[in-house]
Design an enzyme around this catalytic site. Structure first.
Site, mmCIF file in Angstrom:
data_model
loop_
_atom_site.group_PDB
_atom_site.id
_atom_site.type_symbol
_atom_site.label_atom_id
_atom_site.label_comp_id
_atom_site.label_asym_id
_atom_site.label_seq_id
_atom_site.Cartn_x
_atom_site.Cartn_y
_atom_site.Cartn_z
ATOM 1 N N HIS A 231 85.948 86.427 56.919
ATOM 2 C CA HIS A 231 87.358 87.418 56.005
ATOM 3 C C HIS A 231 87.145 88.541 57.211
ATOM 4 O O HIS A 231 87.706 89.622 57.198
ATOM 5 C CB HIS A 231 86.937 87.827 55.030
ATOM 6 C CG HIS A 231 86.901 87.219 53.791
ATOM 7 N ND1 HIS A 231 86.427 87.551 52.402
ATOM 8 C CD2 HIS A 231 87.477 85.685 53.197
ATOM 9 C CE1 HIS A 231 87.348 86.331 51.852
ATOM 10 N NE2 HIS A 231 87.711 85.808 52.239
ATOM 11 N N GLU A 261 92.858 76.504 56.259
ATOM 12 C CA GLU A 261 91.859 76.508 57.239
ATOM 13 C C GLU A 261 91.196 75.529 57.782
ATOM 14 O O GLU A 261 90.624 74.954 57.658
ATOM 15 C CB GLU A 261 90.262 77.581 56.680
ATOM 16 C CG GLU A 261 90.383 79.339 56.180
ATOM 17 C CD GLU A 261 89.661 79.775 54.442
ATOM 18 O OE1 GLU A 261 88.427 79.568 55.114
ATOM 19 O OE2 GLU A 261 90.617 80.764 53.812
ATOM 20 N N GLU A 357 85.843 73.611 50.569
ATOM 21 C CA GLU A 357 85.576 74.585 51.977
ATOM 22 C C GLU A 357 84.627 75.264 52.340
ATOM 23 O O GLU A 357 83.883 76.405 52.279
ATOM 24 C CB GLU A 357 86.562 75.734 51.850
ATOM 25 C CG GLU A 357 86.443 76.693 50.684
ATOM 26 C CD GLU A 357 86.890 77.862 50.143
ATOM 27 O OE1 GLU A 357 86.894 78.621 51.606
ATOM 28 O OE2 GLU A 357 88.078 78.441 49.650
#
Length: 401
Positions: A231, A261, A357
């Site tokens: 982030h 991503e 992820e």
């Protein structure tokens, strides 16, 4: 002195909701079942995600309180005067506007719908201590019941209409990824690349959803040392030959979050980095294969942990391996009961939507330094899963330039 109202109705324009009225009727029926099971007479929902989920209205707080008040027969959003008639247009059911002529007008209008001396359902994970005290002062509840866990469970199981919107969001995320890939070159700044992806996605959302509100779509594009956190905000760092890159696109459609991503390298990838990247891709593919009905979040996590441990990489894992999708955002909402972590025992079911992820972060100074992350969105189906992310991953596709 002219008498000023504490609250009033300001309705103008036609309703414009993210979903058909029938969708909200089903959601509210589910909430009322929760209320009946817990002997709750009135639910006062204050979080952005629950207000949006049950009414369609995604508020902008800016320091002001908002709510959705639901009884056996009523469904009323409570909004501030600064918003004009927009909340009524975007709310399923009724809307009441409170004024700021007096303190506590918000709670006065809530009381007008909720009544006093009743059992109140609320969100303990959202309501502040100050607002909880105000609730007690104005409503004199005979009981307070936390309904946040049950509403989260309801949101975790997506309707067909929700899955259709999420599928569209994933396609928009892929388009943003392509725009980013095209913008990558030595000397480009992270912010320049980020804007290319964001602009492409916002234009596509407006094309696909001409009646929607447009806000909150964003990109995190990180390079070099900035890839160490998932982030980390965008900077003005200039891209350099050999950089590890992290592409992250986040289209927001009517409060619904989707994401893409990917790990990339600019120009070339060294041997140590390639080895770690390939291991993370292999973990990603293993994880996708494990996402099916009957598997628990903890079991999936344990198998990926074992995979990394066998390769002496587990200590570089950054966070859990995936999470739910729906009405959530980077600054509101989270379905914590559907995350791929060791301490989550939720059993996957058809209709759930979850990401895979894995991320490894290798510290600076070590071979292959940087953050490696791949992210796909998957629908849990009757016999496995459907991957709705289309942008390719891995070294074959994502060594750019």
């Amino acid at each position: 002195m002219t008498d000023r109202p504490q609250y009033f109705r300001f309705h103008q324009g036609e309703k414009a909701l993210p979903f058909a009225a029938a969708e909200y009727e089903v959601r509210l029926a589910g909430l009322r079942r929760i209320m009946a099971d817990r002997d709750v007479a009135v639910a006062i929902l204050t979080s952005m995600h629950n207000v949006a989920y049950y009414s369609g209205f995604l508020y902008c707080a800016f320091g002001r309180p908002y709510a959705l008040v639901v009884t056996a027969h009523d469904c009323v959003t409570i909004s501030a005067g600064i918003d004009g008639g927009q909340p009524s247009r975007r709310s399923f059911g009724d809307n009441l506007t409170y004024t700021d002529w007096e303190r506590s007008n918000f709670w006065r209008v809530v009381r007008s719908v909720a009544g006093i001396g009743r059992v109140v359902g609320y969100e303990a994970d959202h309501m502040s201590v100050a607002q909880s005290q105000a609730l007690r002062h104005h409503l004199h509840p005979t009981g307070l019941i936390d309904v946040a866990p049950e509403t989260m469970q309801q949101r975790m199981r997506k309707s067909e209409a929700e899955r259709e919107l999420i599928r569209a969001g994933a396609a928009v995320a892929d388009m943003g990824g392509e725009a980013i890939r095209d913008a990558i070159k030595p000397g480009a700044r992270e912010i320049d690349v980020s804007m290319a992806g964001r602009d492409a996605m916002e234009l596509e959302i407006a094309k696909r959803f001409p009646e929607a509100e447009y806000r909150d779509t964003w990109v995190w594009f990180q390079s070099g040392i900035n890839t160490d956190g998932a982030h980390n905000p965008v900077t003005a760092r200039e891209l350099q030959e050999g950089d590890i890159l992290s592409l992250n696109t986040f289209p927001m459609i009517s409060g619904y979050y989707t994401a893409l991503e990917r790990t990339l390298f600019l120009g070339s990838v060294d041997e140590a980095s390639l080895k770690i990247w390939e291991a993370n891709v292999a973990a990603h593919e293993l994880g996708i294969s494990l996402l099916k009905p009957g598997a628990s979040c903890a079991e999936v996590t344990a198998e990926i942990n074992d995979f990394f441990a066998e390769r002496d990489l587990l200590q570089y894992r950054s966070f859990g391996y995936g999470h739910s999708f729906g009405v959530l955002s980077h600054y509101y909402g989270r379905e914590a009961g559907l995350e791929l972590r060791e301490d989550i025992e939720t059993i996957l079911e058809p209709g759930m939507v979850i990401s895979m992820e894995p991320m490894l972060t290798i510290p600076e100074g070590e071979p292959g330094a940087g953050g490696y992350r791949e992210h796909d969105i998957l629908f849990i189906t009757e016999d496995g899963n459907e991957n709705i992310t289309g942008f390719p991953y891995g070294p074959e596709h994502n060594v750019v330039g």
